[in-house]
Every structure is written in C-alpha cells, then in structure tokens.
Design an enzyme around this catalytic site. Structure first.
Site, short mmCIF file in Angstrom:
data_model
loop_
_atom_site.label_atom_id
_atom_site.label_comp_id
_atom_site.label_asym_id
_atom_site.label_seq_id
_atom_site.Cartn_x
_atom_site.Cartn_y
_atom_site.Cartn_z
N HIS A 45 -19.38 -19.77 16.79
CA HIS A 45 -19.80 -19.26 18.10
C HIS A 45 -18.73 -19.41 19.17
CE1 HIS A 45 -23.77 -18.22 16.84
NE2 HIS A 45 -24.04 -19.43 16.40
N ARG A 70 -16.06 -25.37 11.81
CA ARG A 70 -17.20 -24.54 11.41
C ARG A 70 -16.73 -23.09 11.36
NH1 ARG A 70 -23.18 -24.09 14.14
NH2 ARG A 70 -22.09 -23.32 16.00
N ASP A 84 -6.57 -24.94 4.30
CA ASP A 84 -5.10 -24.91 4.32
C ASP A 84 -4.55 -25.41 5.66
OD1 ASP A 84 -5.11 -23.96 1.77
OD2 ASP A 84 -4.20 -22.02 2.21
N GLU A 153 -30.57 -24.29 8.46
CA GLU A 153 -31.00 -23.80 9.78
C GLU A 153 -31.85 -22.54 9.69
OE1 GLU A 153 -27.49 -23.11 12.14
OE2 GLU A 153 -26.41 -22.17 10.53
N ASP A 179 -31.01 -22.54 15.55
CA ASP A 179 -31.26 -21.45 14.60
C ASP A 179 -32.52 -21.70 13.78
OD1 ASP A 179 -29.29 -19.45 15.02
OD2 ASP A 179 -27.80 -20.86 14.28
C1 3PY Z 1 -27.89 -24.69 15.89
O1 3PY Z 1 -28.42 -25.48 16.68
O2 3PY Z 1 -28.46 -23.74 15.37
C2 3PY Z 1 -26.50 -24.91 15.52
O3 3PY Z 1 -26.03 -24.34 14.59
C3 3PY Z 1 -25.67 -25.83 16.35
O4 3PY Z 1 -24.82 -25.07 17.14
#
Ligand code: 3PY
Length: 259
Positions: A45, A70, A84, A153, A179
C-alpha cells in the site's frame, strides 16, 4: 529478527516494529536507528517502488534492525527481488490456501537437499554482499535464515488457517485486521470492535501457536500493540510513518490555532 521473536515466545516482550509507507533512503535512515527490532517496508500500500525498496532495505539493515518487505501480491518475481535486495523476512498479503502458502515457500527457497522444490534463482547481488566467501555463506544459510510471513486477512483464509499454519517453511502468520473485517462485510477500520473479527483472530492465533509458528498482528500504537502481545501475538508494529507525521503535524497546528 528471530532472536526478538524467540524473546516474545518466552514472554520477555514483543518483537517490535515500525511500518513505513513513504519512499526514500532518508526516511529509512531516520527510522532505522530508533531502537525497534524491525522495520516493515510496505510495497503493497505504500508509495515505494522497486528502487526505493532496495535503498530502504540496505539503510535499515545497516542501522542494526531487520528490514522486512511486504510485497503487493503473491508473485514469485516480486519475492525474488525483495530477497535479493537483502530483506531478512518477506510478508506476503492475502494468503488464502495451503496451496498458495506452498507456492510462496517454493519461490522463497533456493533448491537444496532440504527444499527440493525450491525455485529461487541464485543471483542475489546485495543480499550476499555482507557475507563471507563471496556470498557463498548467504547461499548456504538463506533458506534457514530468511523468514517467510503470510498474511491471514480474509474469511476464506480463516477457513483454511489450520492447513496454512502447518505448511513447512511458513514461519509466521500475520493478521491484517482491516482486510479481514472488510472481507466479512464490515468497515475495515472498525475491526477492533467487531466480535466476528475478534473471534476469527482467536482462531488464527490458536492455529498459529498450535503449529509452533510465530504470530503477528497489525497495530498502530503502543497501546494496541501491547494488547495484542498480551493476547499471545509475538510480532507487532507500534507505529507507522504516515500516522506519526499526520498526527504530530495536525496536533501542533491545532494547538497553535487554539492559542
Ligand atoms: C490490514 O490491516 O488489513 C493490513 O494488512 C495491515 O495493513
């Protein structure tokens, strides 16, 4: 990173991190030495491109804590670039099935006697730069040392969480509560007050601990992070650049306007 996770497992304090979404070497140099165990570079994000990711991984590693990246989605080529660059761990969002988790592990492991199905290509420039024998030490140790974290999530992921947690090579399951709430039909930011989300969270935590893996939970301040640690999570962030900057600046401005 692993030491801090083991410390958390012993009950001696959480593995603490910061979350960054802004690009730039300068930002990484500023946040890196603050004293946390890790900094997560959010390329899902955040406004961080491939080049910035490389710069930030190096800056954070040289400040003495672990860079974790991430990635935007579960693509093997993205995992390859992050590893890498020298990330100590990778976080992959939206892992929903055992098959996806297995594919992530294959992409992150060099082929070896232990990981016969590994497909990571052997071309790391920077990852191996600080290791002995021209990087040979890195090639021999990365499969054991570089940690793989998947995010749980979504409702589907919760249904499959016991299977995902038991996939060999997955080191950590990390709950993305926003999420998760969203996938259940709620407004993402309300997650901490939604019983269904909290129940799912308990199931994820139990599956993770039963499988002997590390458990992580997203948090945005010390209070939320401490609460998750008390619940049994090992790995928590206590701040994020965008939140810190906007909260501080708007607070100072409001104070001044009110004088
Ligand atoms: C969420 O809370 O969904 C995350 O992935 C953290 O940013």
């Amino acid at each position: 990173l692993r030491d801090s996770l083991e410390r958390a497992k012993r009950g001696d304090g959480p593995s603490i991190g910061q979350w960054i979404e802004f690009p730039g070497y300068t930002l990484a140099r500023t946040v890196g030495p603050l004293g946390q165990d890790w900094v997560l570079i959010d390329c899902e994000h955040g406004n961080i491109d491939d080049n910035d990711m490389y710069l930030q991984v190096g800056a954070i590693a040289s400040s003495g804590c672990s860079p974790i990246v991430r990635i935007p989605s579960s693509e093997p080529w993205m995992m390859k670039r992050v590893l890498d660059a020298g990330a100590h761990a990778i976080m992959v969002p939206m892992c929903e099935t055992k098959e996806q988790a297995e594919a992530i592990v294959r992409a992150c492991k060099y082929p070896s006697n232990t990981w016969t199905k590994g497909i990571r290509g052997a071309g790391a420039m920077f990852a191996s730069a600080n290791f002995n024998q021209n990087g040979r030490e890195y090639l021999l140790s990365a499969n054991d040392n570089v940690m793989i974290c998947v995010q749980i999530e979504s409702r589907k992921a919760v249904e499959n969480v016991e299977e995902i947690a038991n996939v060999d090579g997955i080191d950590m399951l990390f709950i993305g509560p926003n999420d998760l709430a969203s996938s259940m039909g709620y407004v993402a930011f309300d997650h901490s007050s939604i019983p269904e989300v909290q129940e799912a969270s308990k199931r994820i935590l139990k599956a993770t601990l039963d499988a002997g893996k590390y458990a992580g939970h997203f948090a945005l301040n010390a209070e939320a992070a401490a609460k998750r640690y008390e619940q049994g999570f090992h790995f928590v962030n206590c701040g994020a650049d965008i939140v810190a900057l906007t909260a501080w600046m708007s607070n100072e401005m409001s104070t001044l306007k009110a004088l």
